[in-house]
Structure formats: structure tokens, C-alpha cells
Motif scaffolding. Structure first.
Motif, PDB file in Angstrom:
ATOM      1  N   ARG A 111    -109.597  74.888  14.695  1.00  0.00           N
ATOM      2  CA  ARG A 111    -108.514  74.941  15.679  1.00  0.00           C
ATOM      3  C   ARG A 111    -108.292  76.379  16.154  1.00  0.00           C
ATOM      4  O   ARG A 111    -108.556  77.341  15.422  1.00  0.00           O
ATOM      5  N   PRO A 112    -107.819  76.580  17.379  1.00  0.00           N
ATOM      6  CA  PRO A 112    -107.590  77.934  17.894  1.00  0.00           C
ATOM      7  C   PRO A 112    -106.627  78.713  16.998  1.00  0.00           C
ATOM      8  O   PRO A 112    -105.679  78.139  16.443  1.00  0.00           O
ATOM      9  N   PRO A 113    -106.856  80.018  16.845  1.00  0.00           N
ATOM     10  CA  PRO A 113    -105.977  80.811  15.980  1.00  0.00           C
ATOM     11  C   PRO A 113    -104.595  80.961  16.588  1.00  0.00           C
ATOM     12  O   PRO A 113    -104.438  80.984  17.807  1.00  0.00           O
ATOM     13  N   ARG A 114    -103.595  81.056  15.754  1.00  0.00           N
ATOM     14  CA  ARG A 114    -102.224  81.250  16.211  1.00  0.00           C
ATOM     15  C   ARG A 114    -101.712  82.569  15.644  1.00  0.00           C
ATOM     16  O   ARG A 114    -101.698  82.781  14.441  1.00  0.00           O
ATOM     17  N   PHE A 115    -101.303  83.435  16.559  1.00  0.00           N
ATOM     18  CA  PHE A 115    -100.805  84.748  16.161  1.00  0.00           C
ATOM     19  C   PHE A 115     -99.448  85.039  16.791  1.00  0.00           C
ATOM     20  O   PHE A 115     -99.085  86.196  16.971  1.00  0.00           O
ATOM     21  N   GLN A 116     -98.680  84.009  17.150  1.00  0.00           N
ATOM     22  CA  GLN A 116     -97.440  84.234  17.888  1.00  0.00           C
ATOM     23  C   GLN A 116     -96.440  85.045  17.079  1.00  0.00           C
ATOM     24  O   GLN A 116     -95.794  85.946  17.612  1.00  0.00           O
TER      25      GLN A 116
ATOM     26  N   GLY B  95     -96.060  88.373  18.814  1.00  0.00           N
ATOM     27  CA  GLY B  95     -94.984  88.139  19.766  1.00  0.00           C
ATOM     28  C   GLY B  95     -95.418  87.380  21.001  1.00  0.00           C
ATOM     29  O   GLY B  95     -94.576  86.994  21.821  1.00  0.00           O
ATOM     30  N   LEU B  96     -96.726  87.132  21.179  1.00  0.00           N
ATOM     31  CA  LEU B  96     -97.240  86.436  22.355  1.00  0.00           C
ATOM     32  C   LEU B  96     -97.718  85.046  21.958  1.00  0.00           C
ATOM     33  O   LEU B  96     -98.260  84.865  20.862  1.00  0.00           O
ATOM     34  N   ASP B  97     -97.554  84.078  22.873  1.00  0.00           N
ATOM     35  CA  ASP B  97     -98.099  82.759  22.579  1.00  0.00           C
ATOM     36  C   ASP B  97     -99.610  82.773  22.802  1.00  0.00           C
ATOM     37  O   ASP B  97    -100.192  83.762  23.266  1.00  0.00           O
ATOM     38  N   ASP B  98    -100.266  81.651  22.474  1.00  0.00           N
ATOM     39  CA  ASP B  98    -101.728  81.614  22.501  1.00  0.00           C
ATOM     40  C   ASP B  98    -102.282  81.914  23.890  1.00  0.00           C
ATOM     41  O   ASP B  98    -103.257  82.664  24.034  1.00  0.00           O
ATOM     42  N   GLU B  99    -101.670  81.341  24.923  1.00  0.00           N
ATOM     43  CA  GLU B  99    -102.168  81.550  26.284  1.00  0.00           C
ATOM     44  C   GLU B  99    -101.971  82.996  26.726  1.00  0.00           C
ATOM     45  O   GLU B  99    -102.871  83.605  27.332  1.00  0.00           O
ATOM     46  N   GLN B 100    -100.802  83.570  26.443  1.00  0.00           N
ATOM     47  CA  GLN B 100    -100.547  84.961  26.813  1.00  0.00           C
ATOM     48  C   GLN B 100    -101.535  85.896  26.124  1.00  0.00           C
ATOM     49  O   GLN B 100    -102.066  86.829  26.732  1.00  0.00           O
TER      50      GLN B 100
ATOM     51  N   TYR C 167    -111.001  90.366  20.233  1.00  0.00           N
ATOM     52  CA  TYR C 167    -109.798  89.541  20.074  1.00  0.00           C
ATOM     53  C   TYR C 167    -108.972  90.038  18.890  1.00  0.00           C
ATOM     54  O   TYR C 167    -107.761  90.271  19.003  1.00  0.00           O
ATOM     55  N   MET C 168    -109.616  90.201  17.747  1.00  0.00           N
ATOM     56  CA  MET C 168    -108.891  90.632  16.553  1.00  0.00           C
ATOM     57  C   MET C 168    -108.437  92.089  16.672  1.00  0.00           C
ATOM     58  O   MET C 168    -107.393  92.463  16.131  1.00  0.00           O
ATOM     59  N   ALA C 169    -109.192  92.903  17.395  1.00  0.00           N
ATOM     60  CA  ALA C 169    -108.776  94.300  17.583  1.00  0.00           C
ATOM     61  C   ALA C 169    -107.480  94.370  18.394  1.00  0.00           C
ATOM     62  O   ALA C 169    -106.581  95.173  18.093  1.00  0.00           O
ATOM     63  N   VAL C 170    -107.361  93.518  19.432  1.00  0.00           N
ATOM     64  CA  VAL C 170    -106.120  93.467  20.213  1.00  0.00           C
ATOM     65  C   VAL C 170    -104.979  92.954  19.335  1.00  0.00           C
ATOM     66  O   VAL C 170    -103.849  93.470  19.392  1.00  0.00           O
ATOM     67  N   VAL C 171    -105.258  91.956  18.512  1.00  0.00           N
ATOM     68  CA  VAL C 171    -104.243  91.449  17.584  1.00  0.00           C
ATOM     69  C   VAL C 171    -103.779  92.553  16.643  1.00  0.00           C
ATOM     70  O   VAL C 171    -102.571  92.682  16.363  1.00  0.00           O
ATOM     71  N   VAL C 172    -104.694  93.385  16.163  1.00  0.00           N
ATOM     72  CA  VAL C 172    -104.345  94.506  15.284  1.00  0.00           C
ATOM     73  C   VAL C 172    -103.338  95.428  15.966  1.00  0.00           C
ATOM     74  O   VAL C 172    -102.330  95.831  15.376  1.00  0.00           O
ATOM     75  N   VAL C 173    -103.601  95.772  17.232  1.00  0.00           N
ATOM     76  CA  VAL C 173    -102.714  96.689  17.964  1.00  0.00           C
ATOM     77  C   VAL C 173    -101.340  96.055  18.172  1.00  0.00           C
ATOM     78  O   VAL C 173    -100.292  96.692  17.944  1.00  0.00           O
TER      79      VAL C 173
END
Length: 277
Positions: free
Chosen positions: A10-15, A19-24, A52-58
Motif C-alpha cells: 500500500r502507498p506510504p503514509r507520512f501525514q 504535515g502533508l497528505d499523500d497527494e500533496q 521521495y524519502m529524502a523529501v520526507v526527511v526534510v
């Protein structure tokens, strides 16, 4: 690819992490990829994390303000890797969302706005004087925030020393110049608290030493304060990006860039402006 190294299934969820939903988040990663091009070099050593994960890190760093060592352990890389990603990607994210700031400013051009200041804690810094705020009893920088009557953030001024009074910071941070039209007699209006008395904007009436406020003055102050609460609500949402609330540890010369990035992210997150459509 921009989305390499994603968990399978399933798509990862990092909301709650970003602070952003999956689409954002997906749209933002795609925009970053369009700006910087291929993330992984075709030859040589591969980067520890995909884009993708690098942006999530920031975003995780800005949102939660964990130490870089903690982030390194959580994401399975080294602390210098986290530092490089912050240095590389934070300005790119801000650049991708510049249009969001411009759209928010245009949308509020004819609306009544609110200005208020808050302190970004920085701790004591060597060779930097004037950081201690006597009002807040902490060292930091004074940031002037502009919001609308719905509690939505519109703008930040340049960071000023924490010891600076809001009235002076209002002028020197650039906010007074940018919103001068709102403060004109025929303008849409700019509200502030009693700390901005004398700045040419709408403020509550100060109680004179020799008499109490009249009923009309009391009613006037209540109307202003009811509206000003939206500005405090906008600041409360802004400092949910804990980089602005629990202690800024990076060099102060980078704080202005971080403020613009957080401002754009908060507008993108809450206000429905999507520059990628």
C-alpha cells in the motif's frame, strides 16, 4: 525515479510525519524532481535514500525538529547525509512553492489583515547580541507574522533580534512597507495589538492613567481583539512546524530561508493553493 525506495504494497503514509497528505506530498516530490533532475547518478556511489524519502526527511525535520542524529537512526543513514539533504532540498522545496505565497498574497490583497509577532527560540549564540527577549524571557529572534481574519497565514517578515520591540520590528522586517496600502485610510485595514500603537495601523485604545475606558472604547477594543484572535490562531498553526517552536539549532544566517520554506508549506498544507495543477 522520484519515487524510488518506497515501501512495497500500500502507498506510504507520512501525514503525521510531514504535515502533508499523500497527494500533496507526491505532488511536491514530483515538483522537486522536475527542478533538480535525476536524483541518483547513473554511475558511482548511490545516495543513501531515494528522492521521495529524502523529501520526507526534510519535512520531518521541519515539522518535528528532531536532532539530525535521531533522524539518521530513524531513516537508516548517517547524520552528515541528513545535513546534506537539508542543505540541498530545503531551498528547492521553497522554490517549488513560491507560487503558493504569491497566490496567497494576491488573494488577500483586498482583505483585512492582522499582524503579530512571535519568538523563534535560538538559545544564546556566540558573537550575536540582542537575542534575549525580556518580554518572553528567552533568547531568540522576533518574527512578524501576517494573517487574515480566517486564521490563515499570509506572510512572514525578516527575522529580527529577539530584544527588538514589535513596533520597531514591524518597520524593519519589511512588513510595514509591503502592507502599507492596507494601513491607508481607504485601505482594507491592518490590525495589531497595543504594541503597535503609533505604527499607523488599527490598534486597541490604551487606557489613560487618569480615567477608565469609556463604554464605547471598551466595545471598540473588544471588536478588535475578537478579530485579532485569528492572527494568534495562525501563529499557533505555524509553530506546529516545531523548527519554529522548540529551538532553532542551525546557523542563524539560514533562518530566513527556513521561514520562507515553512510559510510556503503551511499555506500549501492548509489553504488549498496547489501550484502543480
Amino acid at each position: 525515479m522520484a519515487t524510488q525506495q518506497l515501501p512495497r504494497g500500500r502507498p506510504p503514509r507520512f501525514q503525521h510525519v510531514t504535515g502533508l497528505d499523500d497527494e500533496q506530498l507526491s505532488d511536491l516530490v514530483a515538483a522537486v524532481h522536475a527542478v533538480i533532475g535525476p536524483w541518483q547518478a547513473p554511475t558511482g556511489r548511490r545516495k543513501a535514500l531515494g528522492l521521495y524519502m529524502a523529501v520526507v526527511v526534510v519535512l520531518f525535520y521541519l515539522r518535528r525538529n528532531n536532532s539530525q542524529q535521531v533522524e539518521a537512526e530513524l531513516f537508516g543513514c548517517s547524520q552528515p547525509t541528513i545535513s546534506r539533504y537539508l542543505t540541498c532540498l530545503e531551498p528547492v522545496i521553497g522554490r517549488c512553492l513560491e507560487q503558493v505565497e504569491a497566490e496567497a498574497a494576491r488573494d488577500r490583497a483586498g482583505s483585512t489583515l492582522i499582524v503579530d509577532g512571535f519568538l523563534v527560540p535560538t538559545g544564546e549564540r556566540a558573537h550575536t547580541k540582542g537575542l534575549f527577549s525580556g518580554k518572553r524571557h528567552a533568547c531568540g529572534v522576533n518574527v512578524q507574522a501576517v494573517a487574515d481574519l480566517r486564521g490563515h497565514l499570509v506572510d512572514f517578515g525578516e527575522p529580527m533580534h529577539g530584544s527588538m520591540h514589535d513596533a520597531r520590528a514591524f518597520g524593519e522586517s519589511g512588513i510595514a512597507k509591503r502592507y502599507a496600502a492596507h494601513a491607508e485610510p481607504d485601505g482594507p485595514g491592518l490590525l495589531g495589538d497595543k504594541g503597535y500603537v503609533g505604527c499607523g495601523i488599527i490598534t486597541p485604545v490604551k487606557k489613560p492613567d487618569y480615567r477608565p475606558l469609556t463604554p464605547a472604547e471598551g466595545w471598540y477594543n473588544r471588536q478588535i481583539n475578537r478579530r485579532r484572535s485569528a492572527g494568534e490562531r495562525a501563529i499557533a498553526h505555524a509553530v506546529n512546524w516545531k523548527i519554529l517552536d522548540t529551538g532553532y539549532r542551525r546557523p542563524l544566517r539560514l533562518l530566513g530561508r527556513t521561514l520562507r520554506c515553512v510559510l510556503a508549506l503551511e499555506i500549501y498544507r492548509r489553504q488549498g493553493f496547489n501550484p502543480f495543477e
